[in-house]
Design a protein around this motif. Structure first.
Motif, short mmCIF file in Angstrom:
data_model
loop_
_atom_site.label_atom_id
_atom_site.label_comp_id
_atom_site.label_asym_id
_atom_site.label_seq_id
_atom_site.Cartn_x
_atom_site.Cartn_y
_atom_site.Cartn_z
N THR A 107 0.89 -1.50 0.05
CA THR A 107 0.09 -0.05 0.00
C THR A 107 0.81 1.39 0.07
OG1 THR A 107 -1.41 -1.33 1.57
CG2 THR A 107 -2.15 0.89 1.03
N LEU A 108 1.88 1.22 -0.70
CA LEU A 108 2.78 2.64 -0.70
C LEU A 108 2.01 3.77 -1.31
CD1 LEU A 108 6.32 1.02 -1.86
CD2 LEU A 108 5.36 1.64 0.66
N GLU A 109 1.04 3.21 -2.10
CA GLU A 109 0.34 4.30 -3.04
C GLU A 109 -0.80 4.92 -1.93
OE1 GLU A 109 -0.12 1.03 -2.85
OE2 GLU A 109 -2.42 0.58 -3.02
N MET A 110 -1.06 4.56 -0.99
CA MET A 110 -1.73 5.36 -0.01
C MET A 110 -0.71 6.50 0.45
SD MET A 110 -3.97 3.75 2.88
CE MET A 110 -5.23 4.43 3.79
N ARG A 111 -0.58 7.38 0.00
CA ARG A 111 0.27 8.46 0.56
C ARG A 111 -0.24 9.06 1.65
NH1 ARG A 111 1.59 11.79 -4.75
NH2 ARG A 111 -0.55 11.85 -4.50
#
Ligand SMILES: Cc1cc2nc3c(=O)[nH]c(=O)nc-3n(C[C@H](O)[C@H](O)[C@H](O)COP(=O)(O)OP(=O)(O)OC[C@H]3O[C@@H](n4cnc5c(N)ncnc54)[C@H](O)[C@@H]3O)c2cc1C
Lengths: 567, 104
Positions: free
Chosen positions: A242-246
């Motif tokens: 979930t790196l995209e959930m900044r």
């Protein structure tokens, strides 16, 4: 004490020092300190080594102090309520097992903080005065010195301050220790351990910040948490989630100071330039609040403010005092201009995006025990994924859970291997020896500019598309090659080079994650212009792993409630 | 965002160089502390609180709307006495006791 003059006369050679410990903790912040304390409570035989790039008394997120304990189970509420809240805020992309085990430990961790000396506001009957369903009011100025003092009292804990961790030592899929650099002396450390906890916090400095010039480090997240833990994990082949959930913080403009004290403390509402309260229009999730402000500004209805005009003179003075305990520059700003919050509404702005698993769900993919996909390596706090809204107390609990689980490795010593660090040493020494026309600062600014423009930074109102991400990936790749030709005149500058390289590793994985999730589930945090809607098809985790130098995306099912997750 | 030293006050104890979370401070050849990387300061004020002689002041960079005021602090038991010097030279001192919680 550190004398710059002395260092500039040193040679370009690094001496190698080897240390052995049972439980190695990387990063002596919130989670790292809690892990050390809890390990010592549970076990009387084994040694602990904390390696910290700064000084544990004032390092990481807690350095300036914090405003409240944001994660607590108020009377009448249950840990499950906390799980439900956090899952809702994350639009379903959060692990129920991690949230529940964290929530169950929050109040005990709070009690331990109080026992260490933290001041918590009480009601007349002696119970804690809660702020809403989950918050406690405290004096958070000295929270880090209190934790550090407790750690320093433990005879079995050794603390190495001013030592910056660079890489893991691995054998097959088991961690054996880490390699670190002294921030001041010409020393390369080889650290061996039976189990390792990564607690290096999240990552700031990937995107162009609010003030790119002189005040570039006046950011919300500590600029010294550079994402080392993520980068080491990525390089070692650990699975990330979930790196995209900044995380983008909604903060007081200019000082980037917290807004919760104004919003929840004195009930200040978000209003646009027309005086309209726009909160309900966009929803009150964490990302919704940022998105609302961004959208109002884009529509020409800015500047947006927290409406503080009208608070009482007592509240005005109390706020000035409260900010000294956590963000002193805000009080300085109010008083040097004479425009205190009762006189002038406080303008708000979104920050640049950060990767921070204590607020969102980005980080290591861990088991319920907080073990990563690398055997013997645990992760806790902002570096650990799947468990958003953990904040200070949640980071403490995760440190405790990881420490308890690490105990099982005390009777399972790792294999002994012959480690040759000559190549690493040579590469590092070359930076100290060589001249370069490139500057680390300039390359860092270039990286932040690329991320800002093509991977959804402030400039594009956090928006991006597959096309812009492809450009970002290409440019970050080119920059990664250039970042090999840098030079350092001091150990600190050498560490800056390593930090830039870490950030570039993280940027590459982040771009791959942003590209993989083909929907917009969280406005602003991951806002796609090519997939502007949320889609049920993406009710899953986007994970990744570096395989043969390429980021491989792995989609994983949500973890059902009540399940203990093991790799 | 950064800090400024009053050189005459600095006793060269090194407390600030130890504490800075970014390891940004150092002693010079005369044994006095200085800020080696002003543009890397986070503004956390850890060094201000650690300095035994209040030789360090925090100021806001012009690029974040700073007007030239400074913030200093002195410790007295459990109290921190924060002093803001406004651009016109006038001062305000705000005491904060670590035994008192924020009301908000
Ligand atoms: C400004 C700010 C205000 C906040 N306010 C609140 C609040 O009011 N209430 C609340 O509940 N939560 C608050 N939070 C959130 C909370 O503080 C964090 O989620 C929590 O402290 C994270 O703990 P951690 O151990 O993961 O990170 P940290 O406490 O930051 O610890 C990470 C440590 O690792 C060290 N480190 C990093 N890289 C390396 C390396 N390569 N080698 C060696 N050491 C390294 C760092 O120096 C640091 O000491 C706030 C956060 C911030 C940034």
């Amino acid at each position: 004490m550190y004398c710059k003059q002395k260092e500039s006369n040193m040679s370009t050679k690094l001496s190698v020092q080897t240390l052995h410990t049972d439980f190695l903790i990387l990063g002596g912040g919130t989670a790292g300190c809690a892990a050390a304390l809890s390990f010592c409570r549970a076990d009387t035989a084994h040694s602990v080594l904390i390696v910290e790039k700064a000084h544990i008394k004032r390092s990481g997120c807690l350095a300036a102090g914090v405003n409240a304990l944001n994660a607590y189970i108020a009377p009448g509420r249950t840990p499950q309520d906390y799980v439900d809240y956090a899952q809702q805020d994350a639009e379903g992309i959060a692990r129920a097992d991690l949230l529940l085990t964290m929530a169950e430990g929050l109040n005990a961790a709070t009690a331990r903080l109080e026992a260490l000396g933290l001041t918590i506001l009480k009601n007349a009957d002696g119970s804690f005065a809660t702020r809403g369903a989950r918050n406690l009011k405290i004096n958070g100025e000295n929270i880090k010195p209190l934790l550090a003092a407790a750690v320093e009292k433990e005879p079995r804990v050794t603390v190495k301050n001013h030592v910056n961790v660079l890489d893991y030592i691995m054998h097959e899929n088991r961690i054996l220790g880490a390699i670190a650099l002294d921030v001041r002396e010409r020393v390369l450390y080889i650290l061996w351990a039976k189990a390792v906890l990564c607690a290096t916090g999240g990552a700031a400095g990937l995107y162009r910040p609010n003030h790119p010039g002189f005040s570039r480090h006046k950011m919300w997240y500590p600029p010294f948490n550079t994402g080392a833990g993520y980068a080491m994990g990525i390089r070692a082949g650990a699975e990330m989630t979930t790196l995209e959930m900044r995380f983008i913080a909604l903060r007081c403009r200019d000082t980037i100071a917290p807004t919760g004290t104004l919003a929840q403390g004195v009930g200040a509402r978000q209003v646009n330039a027309l005086g309209e309260n726009y909160e309900a229009k966009y929803g009150i999730t964490t990302s919704g609040r940022v998105h609302g402000t961004v959208t109002e500004n884009r529509a020409g209805r800015g500047p947006c403010v927290l409406k503080t005009v009208g608070i009482t003179p007592e509240q005005d003075v109390d706020l000035q005092r409260a900010y000294l305990n956590m963000a002193p520059s805000q009080t300085l700003k109010w008083l040097e201009s004479g425009q205190t919050p009762s006189v002038r509404n406080v303008e708000i702005a979104g920050t640049e995006p950060y990767i921070v698993g204590g607020h969102t769900a980005s980080g290591y993919w861990v088991s319920t025990d907080r073990e990563t996909t690398i055997r013997g390596l645990f992760a806790a706090g902002d570096v650990a994924g799947g468990c958003p809204q953990k904040y200070v107390t949640g980071a403490l609990v995760e440190g405790e859970i990881a420490a308890a689980a690490a105990l099982k490795y005390m009777d399972d010593p790792p294999p002994t291997i012959a480690l040759d660090v000559t190549e690493k040493q040579r590469t590092l020494e070359a930076y100290l020896r060589q001249q370069s026309e490139e500057s680390t600062d300039a390359l860092e600014a270039e990286m932040q500019g690329i991320m800002d423009e093509y991977a959804g930074g402030i400039q594009t109102s956090y928006r991006f598309s597959a096309e812009s991400l492809a450009t970002a990936a290409e440019k970050i790749h080119a920059l990664t090659l250039r970042a090999k030709n840098l030079a350092a005149t001091s150990m600190q500058e050498l560490v800056y080079i390593c930090e830039l390289q870490e950030r570039l590793v993280l940027c590459r994985s982040l771009i791959a994650h942003l590209n993989a999730r083909q929907e917009t589930r969280w406005h602003s945090f991951a806002e796609r212009t090519d997939y502007p809607e949320k889609s049920a098809a993406w009710e899953c985790f986007v994970n990744s792993k570096l395989v043969d130098g390429k980021v491989q995306i792995i989609l994983r099912d949500l973890v059902e409630a009540g399940v203990r997750y093991e790799h | 965002m950064s800090i400024r030293f009053t050189r005459a006050l600095c006793i060269g104890c090194g407390a600030c160089t130890e504490i800075c979370p970014g390891s940004l401070l150092a002693l010079d050849a005369q044994g006095k502390a200085f800020m080696a990387h002003p543009e890397n300061c986070w503004g956390c004020a850890s060094c201000l609180k650690e300095c035994p002689v209040s030789a360090i002041a925090l100021y806001l960079g012009a690029d974040m709307g700073g007007l030239g005021g400074t913030l200093r602090v002195r410790r007295e038991g459990t109290r921190l006495l924060w002093t803001i010097q406004k651009p016109d030279g006038t001062e305000i001192t705000i005491p904060v006791d670590s035994r008192e919680a924020n009301h908000y």
